[in-house]
Design an enzyme around this catalytic site. Sequence first.
Site, PDB file in Angstrom:
ATOM      1  N   LEU A   1       4.497   8.951   6.178  1.00  0.00           N
ATOM      2  CA  LEU A   1       3.460   7.931   6.404  1.00  0.00           C
ATOM      3  C   LEU A   1       3.519   6.846   5.346  1.00  0.00           C
ATOM      4  O   LEU A   1       3.783   7.122   4.188  1.00  0.00           O
ATOM      5  CB  LEU A   1       2.071   8.563   6.307  1.00  0.00           C
ATOM      6  CG  LEU A   1       1.772   9.777   7.167  1.00  0.00           C
ATOM      7  CD1 LEU A   1       0.379  10.294   6.856  1.00  0.00           C
ATOM      8  CD2 LEU A   1       1.893   9.394   8.632  1.00  0.00           C
ATOM      9  N   ARG A   2       3.240   5.617   5.769  1.00  0.00           N
ATOM     10  CA  ARG A   2       3.092   4.521   4.807  1.00  0.00           C
ATOM     11  C   ARG A   2       1.618   4.197   4.662  1.00  0.00           C
ATOM     12  O   ARG A   2       0.893   4.150   5.662  1.00  0.00           O
ATOM     13  CB  ARG A   2       3.792   3.251   5.318  1.00  0.00           C
ATOM     14  CG  ARG A   2       5.294   3.311   5.284  1.00  0.00           C
ATOM     15  CD  ARG A   2       5.869   2.209   6.126  1.00  0.00           C
ATOM     16  NE  ARG A   2       5.375   2.312   7.504  1.00  0.00           N
ATOM     17  CZ  ARG A   2       5.574   1.393   8.443  1.00  0.00           C
ATOM     18  NH1 ARG A   2       6.217   0.298   8.170  1.00  0.00           N
ATOM     19  NH2 ARG A   2       5.119   1.569   9.666  1.00  0.00           N
TER      20      ARG A   2
ATOM     21  N   ASN B   1      13.230   8.401   0.902  1.00  0.00           N
ATOM     22  CA  ASN B   1      12.519   7.491  -0.006  1.00  0.00           C
ATOM     23  C   ASN B   1      13.485   6.808  -0.968  1.00  0.00           C
ATOM     24  O   ASN B   1      13.334   5.630  -1.264  1.00  0.00           O
ATOM     25  CB  ASN B   1      11.427   8.245  -0.785  1.00  0.00           C
ATOM     26  CG  ASN B   1      10.111   8.266  -0.019  1.00  0.00           C
ATOM     27  OD1 ASN B   1      10.052   7.845   1.133  1.00  0.00           O
ATOM     28  ND2 ASN B   1       9.057   8.744  -0.658  1.00  0.00           N
TER      29      ASN B   1
ATOM     30  N   PHE C   1      12.655  -3.394   5.286  1.00  0.00           N
ATOM     31  CA  PHE C   1      12.837  -3.049   3.875  1.00  0.00           C
ATOM     32  C   PHE C   1      13.898  -3.913   3.190  1.00  0.00           C
ATOM     33  O   PHE C   1      14.557  -3.486   2.248  1.00  0.00           O
ATOM     34  CB  PHE C   1      13.093  -1.542   3.684  1.00  0.00           C
ATOM     35  CG  PHE C   1      11.782  -0.805   3.665  1.00  0.00           C
ATOM     36  CD1 PHE C   1      11.009  -0.724   4.799  1.00  0.00           C
ATOM     37  CD2 PHE C   1      11.291  -0.253   2.495  1.00  0.00           C
ATOM     38  CE1 PHE C   1       9.766  -0.107   4.787  1.00  0.00           C
ATOM     39  CE2 PHE C   1      10.050   0.365   2.473  1.00  0.00           C
ATOM     40  CZ  PHE C   1       9.288   0.443   3.625  1.00  0.00           C
ATOM     41  N   LEU C   2      14.021  -5.129   3.693  1.00  0.00           N
ATOM     42  CA  LEU C   2      14.886  -6.109   3.022  1.00  0.00           C
ATOM     43  C   LEU C   2      14.027  -7.295   2.595  1.00  0.00           C
ATOM     44  O   LEU C   2      14.481  -8.436   2.641  1.00  0.00           O
ATOM     45  CB  LEU C   2      16.006  -6.567   3.956  1.00  0.00           C
ATOM     46  CG  LEU C   2      17.158  -5.579   4.186  1.00  0.00           C
ATOM     47  CD1 LEU C   2      18.219  -6.184   5.098  1.00  0.00           C
ATOM     48  CD2 LEU C   2      17.807  -5.150   2.863  1.00  0.00           C
TER      49      LEU C   2
ATOM     50  N   GLY D   1      11.082  -9.312  -3.549  1.00  0.00           N
ATOM     51  CA  GLY D   1       9.770  -9.564  -4.134  1.00  0.00           C
ATOM     52  C   GLY D   1       9.732  -9.181  -5.596  1.00  0.00           C
ATOM     53  O   GLY D   1      10.760  -9.216  -6.290  1.00  0.00           O
TER      54      GLY D   1
ATOM     55  N   CYS E   1       4.439   6.469  -4.380  1.00  0.00           N
ATOM     56  CA  CYS E   1       5.581   7.251  -3.888  1.00  0.00           C
ATOM     57  C   CYS E   1       6.914   6.837  -4.493  1.00  0.00           C
ATOM     58  O   CYS E   1       7.541   7.619  -5.198  1.00  0.00           O
ATOM     59  CB  CYS E   1       5.639   7.162  -2.375  1.00  0.00           C
ATOM     60  SG  CYS E   1       4.120   7.710  -1.608  1.00  0.00           S
TER      61      CYS E   1
ATOM     62  N   LYS F   1       7.606   7.194  -8.400  1.00  0.00           N
ATOM     63  CA  LYS F   1       7.532   8.604  -8.785  1.00  0.00           C
ATOM     64  C   LYS F   1       8.673   9.408  -8.141  1.00  0.00           C
ATOM     65  O   LYS F   1       9.320  10.232  -8.795  1.00  0.00           O
ATOM     66  CB  LYS F   1       6.163   9.158  -8.343  1.00  0.00           C
ATOM     67  CG  LYS F   1       5.965  10.636  -8.522  1.00  0.00           C
ATOM     68  CD  LYS F   1       4.527  11.021  -8.238  1.00  0.00           C
ATOM     69  CE  LYS F   1       4.217  11.203  -6.768  1.00  0.00           C
ATOM     70  NZ  LYS F   1       4.715  12.403  -6.125  1.00  0.00           N
TER      71      LYS F   1
HETATM   72  C1  UGA Z   1       6.540   5.062   1.294  1.00  0.00           C
HETATM   73  C2  UGA Z   1       7.459   5.302   2.507  1.00  0.00           C
HETATM   74  O1  UGA Z   1       7.672   4.063   3.194  1.00  0.00           O
HETATM   75  C3  UGA Z   1       6.857   6.324   3.457  1.00  0.00           C
HETATM   76  O2  UGA Z   1       7.754   6.590   4.514  1.00  0.00           O
HETATM   77  C4  UGA Z   1       6.582   7.622   2.681  1.00  0.00           C
HETATM   78  O3  UGA Z   1       5.945   8.596   3.486  1.00  0.00           O
HETATM   79  C5  UGA Z   1       5.692   7.315   1.494  1.00  0.00           C
HETATM   80  O4  UGA Z   1       6.302   6.316   0.657  1.00  0.00           O
HETATM   81  C6  UGA Z   1       5.486   8.599   0.736  1.00  0.00           C
HETATM   82  O5  UGA Z   1       6.468   9.123   0.207  1.00  0.00           O
HETATM   83  O6  UGA Z   1       4.379   9.144   0.741  1.00  0.00           O
HETATM   84  P1  UGA Z   1       4.306   3.614   0.864  1.00  0.00           P
HETATM   85  O7  UGA Z   1       4.539   3.899  -0.581  1.00  0.00           O
HETATM   86  O8  UGA Z   1       2.957   3.839   1.443  1.00  0.00           O
HETATM   87  O9  UGA Z   1       5.325   4.493   1.781  1.00  0.00           O
HETATM   88  O10 UGA Z   1       4.636   2.084   1.129  1.00  0.00           O
HETATM   89  P2  UGA Z   1       5.901   1.225   1.586  1.00  0.00           P
HETATM   90  O11 UGA Z   1       5.485   0.424   2.748  1.00  0.00           O
HETATM   91  O12 UGA Z   1       7.116   2.029   1.721  1.00  0.00           O
HETATM   92  O13 UGA Z   1       6.043   0.232   0.333  1.00  0.00           O
HETATM   93  C7  UGA Z   1       6.367   0.704  -0.957  1.00  0.00           C
HETATM   94  C8  UGA Z   1       6.576  -0.444  -1.916  1.00  0.00           C
HETATM   95  O14 UGA Z   1       7.774  -1.156  -1.599  1.00  0.00           O
HETATM   96  C9  UGA Z   1       5.464  -1.493  -1.885  1.00  0.00           C
HETATM   97  O15 UGA Z   1       5.180  -1.908  -3.204  1.00  0.00           O
HETATM   98  C10 UGA Z   1       6.060  -2.638  -1.088  1.00  0.00           C
HETATM   99  O16 UGA Z   1       5.521  -3.884  -1.432  1.00  0.00           O
HETATM  100  C11 UGA Z   1       7.516  -2.543  -1.500  1.00  0.00           C
HETATM  101  N1  UGA Z   1       8.443  -3.130  -0.523  1.00  0.00           N
HETATM  102  C12 UGA Z   1       8.576  -2.599   0.718  1.00  0.00           C
HETATM  103  C13 UGA Z   1       9.239  -4.228  -0.892  1.00  0.00           C
HETATM  104  O17 UGA Z   1       9.147  -4.741  -2.027  1.00  0.00           O
HETATM  105  N2  UGA Z   1      10.110  -4.747   0.022  1.00  0.00           N
HETATM  106  C14 UGA Z   1      10.251  -4.225   1.269  1.00  0.00           C
HETATM  107  O18 UGA Z   1      11.087  -4.744   2.034  1.00  0.00           O
HETATM  108  C15 UGA Z   1       9.459  -3.125   1.628  1.00  0.00           C
END
Ligand code: UGA
Length: 439
Positions: free
Chosen positions: A161-162, A216, A257-258, A261, A268, A271
């Site tokens: 989950l996100r 992850n 995820f590209l 930023g 998550c 860690k």
């Molecule tokens: C992440 C994973 O996406 C989930 O699949 C997983 O279940 C979760 O960790 C977990 O292990 O519990 P989450 O941390 O809620 O989910 O958020 P993400 O949407 O993955 O974003 C994580 C970070 O990456 C954020 O700071 C976001 O801004 C950054 N991000 C994401 C980027 O800088 N660029 C991107 O293209 C995508």
Amino acid sequence: MNIAIVGSGYVGLVTGVCLAHIGHRVICVDNDPEKVKKLRQGKVPIYEPGLEPLMLKYMKKKQLSFTTSIKEATQKATVIFIAVGTPSKKTGEADLTYVENVAREIALHIDSYKLIVEKSTVPAETGKRIERTIKMNLPKKFRQGGRINLEFDVASNPEFLREGSAVEDFMNPDRVVIGVESKRAENLLREVYKPLKTTIIVTNINSAEMIKHASNSFLATKISFINAISRVCDRVGADVLKVAEGMGFDKRIGRSFLDAGIGYGGSCFPKDVDAFIRLSEKSGYDFHLLKEVRHVNEQQKAAFIKHIEDKLWIVKNKTIGVLGLAFKPNTDDMRNAPAVDIIHMLQEEGAKIKAYDPQAMGNSKKILRGVQFCKDPYAAAKDSNCLLLLTEWPEFRALDFKKIRGLMEQPIIFDGRNLFHKYNLEEVGFEYYGIGRGK
Ligand code: UGA
């Protein structure tokens, strides 16, 4: 089915509510009596779109309840999910104290067959350790003559989950991974997820645990990769948004995820990457690639600050407006939010910070000192020498930038998430700097 979820934090609560939504009877456990009291009153302690109405609905239908007692939950449920926290130790390794405690307590109260499922992100082989802990702590009547005469199974069912879209992600998963060592456990978990029309990947426990680590870590790698590309784009006058688009159409790569930023944050990725580096090290493999992923992520924040210094010249005594504090949009979560490090770095240089976030102001106030928290984006922009966009809340797109320009001391915007269109902002008189958009 009767299901218990131990740990009513982010993962536990969303999982519990959604399992009720797909037809199960769920009892959620937490050892914090205050939290359980609030949950029983129908109050959700986190901001997660869509969660509260669902929770209230299933509480009313008596399909969802809350308790502080693992004993009660163990006795009522057949399937028990462990969804407690696995914080980082100083070494980066996951601290599994809570997982062990819960396994021991479940063992003390087992009276019939149970399937114990780890949902928390844990290092490979934790399932085996949970099984051993349970065996060693079963009541004496089940451990006669060195033999165990009670059946139970342990399984792994990692969470993908996100935050911010957790309910949607639960209901429409790309896949469900179940790591099992018996047919009985497999069938039970298949039954749990039957209402979700999705691919179920069945494997052993160790592989399921690795799938979570690998997923992850790969996502974090994708982010650091595009962030590294963004640094080169700045130098050669290319636009990372176009580069990501051009790459993303290749099905083998994909566009998600590209987004370049100020780096990934949250509870998550930082860690989990640390924990996986540590786990690999302990197993005898030096995961250099992941160390570099972590390094690029840190550099992204430093490069952002350098860019600000370059354009503001002197940071000391300048007023800097900040839009967005949470680690990503649609959440109030400030854990490992890049905004925290960025604000600290600017404060160290003597800048005055004014900030606004649609949901994360409460949590921010607990961890950020000396920041002036503002009632809206316009108040944060007022009298600022520059404005930083640190979280890409969609509503910031609809701001009245003419008005903002009039309020600011100097019309400079550093867009840490590439949310805005350079052309539109330049049209109304801003100097605009994104990430990897060519300087
Ligand atoms: C992440 C994973 O996406 C989930 O699949 C997983 O279940 C979760 O960790 C977990 O292990 O519990 P989450 O941390 O809620 O989910 O958020 P993400 O949407 O993955 O974003 C994580 C970070 O990456 C954020 O700071 C976001 O801004 C950054 N991000 C994401 C980027 O800088 N660029 C991107 O293209 C995508």
